[in-house]
Design an enzyme around this catalytic site. Sequence first.
Site, PDB file in Angstrom:
ATOM      1  CD  GLU A 144      45.474 -18.485  56.910  1.00 19.86           C
ATOM      2  OE1 GLU A 144      45.668 -18.505  55.687  1.00 19.86           O
ATOM      3  OE2 GLU A 144      45.984 -19.318  57.699  1.00 19.86           O
ATOM      4  CD  GLU A 236      48.501 -16.514  53.760  1.00 19.07           C
ATOM      5  OE1 GLU A 236      48.401 -15.545  54.552  1.00 19.07           O
ATOM      6  OE2 GLU A 236      48.724 -17.667  54.147  1.00 19.07           O
TER       7      GLU A 236
END
Length: 310
Positions: A144, A236
């Site tokens: 991320e 995710e």
Amino acid sequence: MAKGKAMTPVQAHGKIRVCGTQLCSESGRPVHLKGMSTHGTHWYAHCLTEAAMDAFAYDWKMNVLRVSTYARQGGYHADPKKYTELASQLIDRATARGMYVIVDWHTIQPGDPHTDIDNALTFFKQIAERHKHKSNVIYEIANEPNHVSWERIKSYAETVIPVIRSRDADSVILVPTPGWATLGGAEGKNEQMIVDNPVRAKNVMYTFHFYAQKSRDDYVMRLDRASSKLPVFVTEWSAASWTGYENDFPMAQKYVDLMARKKIGWTHWVIADNGLDLSVFKKGACGAGKFTGTGVLKPAGIWIRERIRG
């Protein structure tokens, strides 16, 4: 294969690849991968035993497992040899059960993946060298990125990808997107920056993450729009908030329906037995070695198991 024995996902689909905006089987048919993501393997290895993997493969009927090796926060940087070996063991366990496996280099802090690029290069060199002959490995080169430009992420990807390709020439590689892998949404941008300036590599997909309690209808529309322009994999997501609490299953179902309709692959967060609402196992279940059936699961586990099996 023994008579009457069902094929494993990898036997059924072979070496998967990107075709257009979709993930396809070796024969060119669209494939829908659905599974779970581990938490940091340095925290929850006790939830990833042989018995646990049996449950995921044969009870949950998962066809993909995401293995998250944290770059920091007590993970890889603390003991590179230990956590590279653990990732390899988990790849082997998934492989033995005929599942695909995503090797996730789990970067969060700091937000620029270049910060840990030397470790990333070493990690992926070793993983790709060891597993290059497998047909089920997918590489997620960072988790991320945040507060960093798409150009900076693209530069990182175009440095890491050749290291993998020199050892594993044709496996799928997942490239992170800006704003905590929200295709820029969390930072006021959108997917057009990637459409206009894609990574210079073949057989790549772009990642998208969401937490349904916070990521509302505008994010559903974002995923729908972007996945019509780009090959997207949702590595995710959860029905809860990113804080780990307050599951919103009706909102999450909107995403599940979209991902099913468009065959967008996904791995749900998270395999753990802590006190958070988004964890799938009841507290202490992994330590007790109990993984099969619904009695060991929290509401999030019961809900997501049904959707993987379905």
